[in-house]
Structure formats: structure tokens, C-alpha cells
Design a protein around this motif. Structure first.
Motif, PDB file in Angstrom:
ATOM      1  N   GLU A  60     108.281  40.405  53.107  1.00  0.00           N
ATOM      2  CA  GLU A  60     107.096  41.030  52.531  1.00  0.00           C
ATOM      3  C   GLU A  60     105.841  40.373  53.111  1.00  0.00           C
ATOM      4  O   GLU A  60     105.912  39.269  53.633  1.00  0.00           O
ATOM      5  CB  GLU A  60     107.089  40.846  51.000  1.00  0.00           C
ATOM      6  N   PRO A  61     104.700  41.020  52.994  1.00  0.00           N
ATOM      7  CA  PRO A  61     103.453  40.405  53.460  1.00  0.00           C
ATOM      8  C   PRO A  61     103.193  39.085  52.738  1.00  0.00           C
ATOM      9  O   PRO A  61     103.487  38.940  51.551  1.00  0.00           O
ATOM     10  CB  PRO A  61     102.386  41.443  53.089  1.00  0.00           C
ATOM     11  N   LEU A  62     102.664  38.120  53.474  1.00  0.00           N
ATOM     12  CA  LEU A  62     102.359  36.791  52.941  1.00  0.00           C
ATOM     13  C   LEU A  62     100.904  36.446  53.210  1.00  0.00           C
ATOM     14  O   LEU A  62     100.317  36.945  54.175  1.00  0.00           O
ATOM     15  CB  LEU A  62     103.213  35.735  53.652  1.00  0.00           C
ATOM     16  N   PRO A  63     100.339  35.556  52.414  1.00  0.00           N
ATOM     17  CA  PRO A  63      99.004  35.044  52.761  1.00  0.00           C
ATOM     18  C   PRO A  63      99.061  34.362  54.135  1.00  0.00           C
ATOM     19  O   PRO A  63     100.087  33.782  54.510  1.00  0.00           O
ATOM     20  CB  PRO A  63      98.712  34.019  51.664  1.00  0.00           C
ATOM     21  N   ASN A  64      97.978  34.435  54.866  1.00  0.00           N
ATOM     22  CA  ASN A  64      97.930  33.871  56.219  1.00  0.00           C
ATOM     23  C   ASN A  64      98.366  32.410  56.254  1.00  0.00           C
ATOM     24  O   ASN A  64      99.044  31.990  57.193  1.00  0.00           O
ATOM     25  CB  ASN A  64      96.524  34.005  56.813  1.00  0.00           C
ATOM     26  N   ARG A  65      98.000  31.609  55.268  1.00  0.00           N
ATOM     27  CA  ARG A  65      98.302  30.177  55.306  1.00  0.00           C
ATOM     28  C   ARG A  65      99.808  29.889  55.206  1.00  0.00           C
ATOM     29  O   ARG A  65     100.245  28.802  55.517  1.00  0.00           O
ATOM     30  CB  ARG A  65      97.531  29.430  54.226  1.00  0.00           C
ATOM     31  N   ARG A  67     102.149  32.284  56.482  1.00  0.00           N
ATOM     32  CA  ARG A  67     102.820  33.075  57.513  1.00  0.00           C
ATOM     33  C   ARG A  67     103.427  32.196  58.613  1.00  0.00           C
ATOM     34  O   ARG A  67     104.543  32.416  59.055  1.00  0.00           O
ATOM     35  CB  ARG A  67     101.850  34.089  58.104  1.00  0.00           C
ATOM     36  N   ASP A  68     102.697  31.173  59.055  1.00  0.00           N
ATOM     37  CA  ASP A  68     103.205  30.307  60.124  1.00  0.00           C
ATOM     38  C   ASP A  68     104.278  29.333  59.637  1.00  0.00           C
ATOM     39  O   ASP A  68     105.007  28.756  60.438  1.00  0.00           O
ATOM     40  CB  ASP A  68     102.059  29.517  60.767  1.00  0.00           C
ATOM     41  N   LYS A  69     104.390  29.151  58.328  1.00  0.00           N
ATOM     42  CA  LYS A  69     105.381  28.226  57.760  1.00  0.00           C
ATOM     43  C   LYS A  69     106.734  28.886  57.512  1.00  0.00           C
ATOM     44  O   LYS A  69     107.733  28.204  57.347  1.00  0.00           O
ATOM     45  CB  LYS A  69     104.894  27.684  56.405  1.00  0.00           C
ATOM     46  N   ILE A  70     106.742  30.211  57.426  1.00  0.00           N
ATOM     47  CA  ILE A  70     107.963  30.904  57.005  1.00  0.00           C
ATOM     48  C   ILE A  70     109.024  30.854  58.108  1.00  0.00           C
ATOM     49  O   ILE A  70     108.737  31.061  59.280  1.00  0.00           O
ATOM     50  CB  ILE A  70     107.662  32.358  56.570  1.00  0.00           C
ATOM     51  N   ILE A  71     110.240  30.539  57.695  1.00  0.00           N
ATOM     52  CA  ILE A  71     111.390  30.540  58.597  1.00  0.00           C
ATOM     53  C   ILE A  71     112.437  31.441  57.949  1.00  0.00           C
ATOM     54  O   ILE A  71     113.012  31.098  56.918  1.00  0.00           O
ATOM     55  CB  ILE A  71     111.962  29.122  58.785  1.00  0.00           C
ATOM     56  N   THR A  72     112.643  32.624  58.530  1.00  0.00           N
ATOM     57  CA  THR A  72     113.649  33.542  57.988  1.00  0.00           C
ATOM     58  C   THR A  72     114.989  33.225  58.651  1.00  0.00           C
ATOM     59  O   THR A  72     115.072  33.104  59.869  1.00  0.00           O
ATOM     60  CB  THR A  72     113.248  35.008  58.232  1.00  0.00           C
TER      61      THR A  72
END
Length: 187
Positions: A60-65, A67-72
Motif C-alpha cells: 500500500e502507499p506509504l509516507p515518503n519517510r 518508503r526507503d526503509k521498506i523491505i518486502t
């Protein structure tokens, strides 16, 4: 001095913050849904990474801060080490088997619906996890077995031709590990 080099927390914001206060890098395990409340925001903000147990295509959409941390990483299950183990399948009866999984959290499937499903599919045998016993006046069909609560569902999953159940992450992951068709029941 602690030897802990990384702390991973599933749900506990308090533990993420405690680890960060101890100068230990943290990873938060993401949960589906909107998580913009103050505790989740704090937990995700103090984490070096956010581990998402689903495919990137479904993020799902995430806050910009964040987005770079997410690891799917895709789905994972307690049964992943057993995926190539075919010893769980045994003695197929020639009849089609449906496994209906109903969990601890409550469900909206009645005894009458169970017997109706079994009666309307006489060439299928219904195995029901999470429901045991017989309601007063309930007619148990010969193609309906109420298994109750069973911890090791792997052999039952492997013998199912189709699985029906709630669409929670745990159930979906375990059915996917068994490589079985799945009919999701939002509950």
C-alpha cells in the motif's frame, strides 16, 4: 556492552524504542492496513528498516519517510521448511477433500451452513478445523468431519484438494506453503 547487533520486533513499539534507547539498530515488522497512529508512527520512525511479509506488488502507499526503509520479502510460514516434504501426503481416498479452517478469533460460519455445504457437495469430504463437537440437534453428514483444534495442520493441508478459510496473513501463508487452491472468506 551488549552483543546484540540488530533487534527485530513484531508489533511491539515499546521494544523497538527500548532497543533504540540502548543504541541497538531496529527492524519493525510491518502489518497490513493504515498505521498512522502515534505508536506505529514512532515504531516505524525509530526503525532502520521495515520488514513487510508480502510481495512488493501489493504494498500500500506509504509516507515518503518510510518508503526507503521498506523491505518486502513475500509471504513466509512456519511450514516453509516442509514445502518439499511429500511424506505428509498419504492414503488418498479418491474422494475430493475440502479443508475449512476456522480460527480462534471468531467466525460467522454456522453449524447449519456446514451441514448444508456437505449435503450439497456429496462427492467432496469436508474437514473442518477449529470446530469440534456437535450442536444439539445437528445432523452430521457422513462427508463432514469436525476436527476441532489441531496444532500440526501440515498433513491435513497436504491432503486437501482445496482450502477454504479466513484471509488472514497466517492462513494465507500456510496454504501457500502447501501449494493448495484457496477460497478466502473475509470474516
Amino acid at each position: 556492552r551488549s552483543n546484540c547487533q540488530l533487534f527485530v520486533a513484531d508489533v511491539s513499539v515499546e521494544m523497538l524504542v527500548l532497543a533504540r534507547l540502548c543504541s541497538v539498530p531496529t527492524v519493525a515488522v510491518a502489518m497490513r492496513g493504515r498505521r498512522d497512529d502515534r505508536p506505529h508512527t514512532l515504531g516505524y520512525d525509530v526503525s532502520r528498516a521495515i520488514l513487510a511479509p508480502w510481495p512488493a506488488e501489493t504494498q500500500e502507499p506509504l509516507p515518503n519517510r518510510w518508503r526507503d526503509k521498506i523491505i518486502t520479502v513475500g509471504s513466509f510460514s512456519r511450514f516453509d521448511p516442509l514445502i518439499d516434504d511429500t511424506s505428509a501426503t498419504h492414503g488418498r481416498s479418491g474422494i475430493n477433500n475440502v479443508l475449512l479452517i476456522l480460527g480462534h478469533g471468531g467466525h460467522e460460519v454456522s453449524y447449519d451452513q456446514l451441514t448444508e455445504a456437505a449435503a450439497s457437495t456429496p462427492t467432496w469430504h469436508w474437514y473442518v478445523l477449529g470446530v469440534s463437537g456437535k450442536k444439539a440437534g445437528m445432523e452430521i453428514k457422513k462427508n463432514l468431519t469436525l476436527l476441532g483444534y489441531i496444532y500440526d495442520v501440515w498433513p491435513i493441508l497436504c491432503n486437501a484438494d482445496v482450502v477454504v478459510g479466513p484471509c488472514g496473513a497466517g492462513t494465507v501463508s500456510e496454504v501457500a506453503a502447501a501449494r493448495k487452491p484457496f477460497i478466502a472468506l473475509p470474516q
